[in-house]
Motif scaffolding. Structure first.
Motif, PDB file in Angstrom:
ATOM      1  N   CYS B 131      39.658  44.275  31.798  1.00  0.00           N
ATOM      2  CA  CYS B 131      40.131  43.050  33.115  1.00  0.00           C
ATOM      3  C   CYS B 131      41.169  43.224  34.026  1.00  0.00           C
ATOM      4  O   CYS B 131      41.819  44.773  33.311  1.00  0.00           O
ATOM      5  N   ARG B 132      41.584  43.277  35.661  1.00  0.00           N
ATOM      6  CA  ARG B 132      42.267  43.527  36.107  1.00  0.00           C
ATOM      7  C   ARG B 132      43.155  42.195  36.666  1.00  0.00           C
ATOM      8  O   ARG B 132      41.987  41.036  37.531  1.00  0.00           O
ATOM      9  N   LEU B 134      44.147  40.135  38.697  1.00  0.00           N
ATOM     10  CA  LEU B 134      43.830  39.331  40.265  1.00  0.00           C
ATOM     11  C   LEU B 134      44.895  38.039  40.804  1.00  0.00           C
ATOM     12  O   LEU B 134      45.304  38.215  42.294  1.00  0.00           O
ATOM     13  N   VAL B 145      44.922  35.136  36.425  1.00  0.00           N
ATOM     14  CA  VAL B 145      43.721  35.251  37.530  1.00  0.00           C
ATOM     15  C   VAL B 145      43.753  36.829  37.625  1.00  0.00           C
ATOM     16  O   VAL B 145      44.082  37.580  37.873  1.00  0.00           O
ATOM     17  N   VAL B 147      39.913  39.945  36.817  1.00  0.00           N
ATOM     18  CA  VAL B 147      38.308  39.908  36.926  1.00  0.00           C
ATOM     19  C   VAL B 147      37.878  41.074  36.146  1.00  0.00           C
ATOM     20  O   VAL B 147      38.535  41.952  35.994  1.00  0.00           O
ATOM     21  N   GLU B 149      34.962  44.282  34.591  1.00  0.00           N
ATOM     22  CA  GLU B 149      34.323  45.537  35.303  1.00  0.00           C
ATOM     23  C   GLU B 149      33.384  44.564  36.458  1.00  0.00           C
ATOM     24  O   GLU B 149      32.435  44.792  36.708  1.00  0.00           O
ATOM     25  N   ILE B 153      35.225  36.432  35.723  1.00  0.00           N
ATOM     26  CA  ILE B 153      36.119  36.136  35.775  1.00  0.00           C
ATOM     27  C   ILE B 153      37.230  35.309  35.281  1.00  0.00           C
ATOM     28  O   ILE B 153      36.508  34.630  34.487  1.00  0.00           O
ATOM     29  N   LEU B 155      40.292  33.158  33.698  1.00  0.00           N
ATOM     30  CA  LEU B 155      41.550  32.610  33.181  1.00  0.00           C
ATOM     31  C   LEU B 155      42.571  32.554  31.862  1.00  0.00           C
ATOM     32  O   LEU B 155      41.518  32.385  30.508  1.00  0.00           O
ATOM     33  N   CYS B 186      36.663  25.478  37.776  1.00  0.00           N
ATOM     34  CA  CYS B 186      36.519  26.284  37.842  1.00  0.00           C
ATOM     35  C   CYS B 186      34.927  27.193  38.744  1.00  0.00           C
ATOM     36  O   CYS B 186      34.065  27.368  39.676  1.00  0.00           O
ATOM     37  N   ASN B 190      33.034  28.276  41.810  1.00  0.00           N
ATOM     38  CA  ASN B 190      32.883  29.439  42.069  1.00  0.00           C
ATOM     39  C   ASN B 190      31.623  30.191  42.179  1.00  0.00           C
ATOM     40  O   ASN B 190      30.708  29.174  41.183  1.00  0.00           O
ATOM     41  N   ARG B 192      31.108  33.228  40.906  1.00  0.00           N
ATOM     42  CA  ARG B 192      30.874  34.032  39.555  1.00  0.00           C
ATOM     43  C   ARG B 192      31.403  33.418  38.882  1.00  0.00           C
ATOM     44  O   ARG B 192      31.704  32.522  38.379  1.00  0.00           O
ATOM     45  N   ILE B 194      32.311  32.247  35.720  1.00  0.00           N
ATOM     46  CA  ILE B 194      34.023  32.329  34.982  1.00  0.00           C
ATOM     47  C   ILE B 194      34.355  31.953  33.393  1.00  0.00           C
ATOM     48  O   ILE B 194      33.577  31.676  32.641  1.00  0.00           O
TER      49      ILE B 194
END
Lengths: 215, 218
Positions: B131-132, B134, B145, B147, B149, B153, B155, B186, B190, B192, B194
């Motif tokens: 993850c990176r 956000l 939060v 994201v 690769e 997303i 949490l 979420c 959303n 994306r 989750i």
């Protein structure tokens, strides 16, 4: 948007544009969180580099970020309504922005203690910054970071330095130094080495920055 | 260098359980029902990885993922372990001795523990889930939060303690409700995919930590 002092700013902004580019269902809660982070990160940078942002940094930064998003999404023929996101961001950063305004005034008054990052360009043409970092008694060293969203090439780092970690953040030992490498940044703690070793450590860090790959 | 033993488990919430999770946010009665149904889904943790974490790497992660500017948390924790193991035999661990209430036990710095826990949570979300960051919300939920690769997303919520790992695991089980309810909400708002990631870190000694990871799939 361009950043001067944030290893994560370009990635955040590109992620935000990507989240807002989705047609149909908006990525509501995630966009709220990322926009707030984006404004916080920009506000920190502007309050340090631009004296005009020291008064009321939140409104000025929010306006700047929203304008930039509209400009970029406009090129994609998208016109999202950002009003509710902006209101949420304003509410969440109300107190944090006051703290940043006070701290930026203090930074101006004690300006001689704060050194501006030194802009550099890697052998591959990637722009990055190098700055000294000091925190408490346990850390005093150098931080280098890309500012355009470039990230380190993991395979090249592994090949060049023989490291074992499989993903960021990594520890890369080089001679007597321990480098901590994250997606777009690298730092080295020089608390326990002699002042003469700082130049050598910076040279090693510069070599490492050559493994950055553009976004 | 700190040795970090990682234990992992996954919980997959059915559409019905997700609906109960969301409704339980406003109905006390449904919280009990959700907890009962969730307990049936909770599986045991499985040993996963043993990682060596250099102190400088952990400091970097604490700066990146802690909500507060924490002053030397690893050193603070070191003092606590010295004190609590009786090496000083001298009373007066902070906060101020004379402000201590009658029945209030001496406890380690919550700021330091929370900071280290958030650093470990961010580190593991990066290292194990790629993850990176956000967002690191201020005064809000969840702690981070992120994201991955593949655009999922995450949490991420952190809990940390110097107490017994068993007690921490009970705290985590109670926290799963909150994260499951939020991840479910979420997920509807959303596009994306989750996931919730609850990271409980037991700080056993200065150099030995255990991390209990619960991945909530919605």
């Amino acid at each position: 948007m361009k950043f001067l002092n944030s290893p994560n700013g370009a990635f955040l902004y590109n992620s935000l544009i990507s989240l807002l580019s989705v047609q149909g269902t908006p990525n509501t809660l995630i966009v709220e969180a990322v926009l707030t982070e984006m404004v916080k990160e920009t506000m920190r940078e502007k309050a340090l580099f631009d004296a005009s942002f020291q008064a009321d940094p939140l409104q000025k930064t929010l306006s700047l970020v929203i304008q930039s998003i509209h400009a970029d999404l406009g090129q994609l023929k998208l016109e999202p309504n950002l009003k509710s996101y902006a209101e949420t961001t304003e509410a969440r950063l109300k107190y944090g922005s006051r703290e940043i305004a006070e701290l930026s005034k203090a930074a101006s008054e004690y300006g001689e203690f704060w050194a501006a990052p030194e802009p550099q360009i890697s052998a591959q043409g990637v722009p990055y910054q190098v700055t000294k970092l000091s925190l408490g008694n346990q850390f005093s060293g150098i931080l280098g970071f890309a500012i355009d969203g470039s990230t380190f090439n993991l395979a090249e780092l592994q090949a060049r330095y023989g490291i074992e970690g499989h993903w960021f953040p990594l520890v890369v030992p080089v001679e007597e130094f321990i480098f901590v490498v994250d997606y777009s940044s690298v730092l080295v703690n020089l608390k326990d080495v002699s002042p003469g070793q700082w130049t050598k450590a910076k040279d090693k860090l510069t070599e490492m920055m050559d493994t950055l790959i553009p976004p | 260098v700190i040795t970090l033993s990682v234990f992992r488990r996954q919980i997959s919430l059915s559409p019905t359980l997700q609906a109960v999770a969301k409704a339980s946010a406003s109905r006390r009665g449904l919280q009990v029902r959700f907890q009962q149904q969730l307990n049936q889904c909770l599986v045991d943790y499985q040993p996963s990885d043993t990682l060596e974490v250099h102190e400088d790497l952990l400091r970097w992660c604490i700066w990146q993922f802690s909500e507060q500017v924490v002053f030397e948390p690893l050193e603070e924790l070191g003092i606590w372990f010295n004190y609590s193991s009786g090496q000083f035999l001298s009373p007066g661990y902070p906060p101020l001795y004379y402000s201590r209430a009658e029945n209030r036990p001496v406890s380690p710095s919550k700021t330091a523990i929370a900071g280290i826990g958030e650093g470990i949570a961010g580190f593991l979300a990066q290292r194990l889930y790629h993850c990176r960051k956000l967002a690191r919300p201020i005064h809000d939920f969840p702690d981070v939060v992120m994201v991955a690769e593949d655009a999922v997303i995450y949490l991420v919520e952190s809990k940390a303690s110097t107490g017994l790992p068993e007690s921490l695991r009970q705290t985590i089980d109670a926290e799963v409700i909150r994260l499951a309810a939020y991840a479910s909400a979420c997920s509807e708002l959303n596009t994306r995919p989750i996931r919730g990631l609850l990271v409980g870190t037991a700080l056993n000694t200065e150099t030995e930590y255990q991390a209990f990871l619960t991945e909530v799939l919605v």
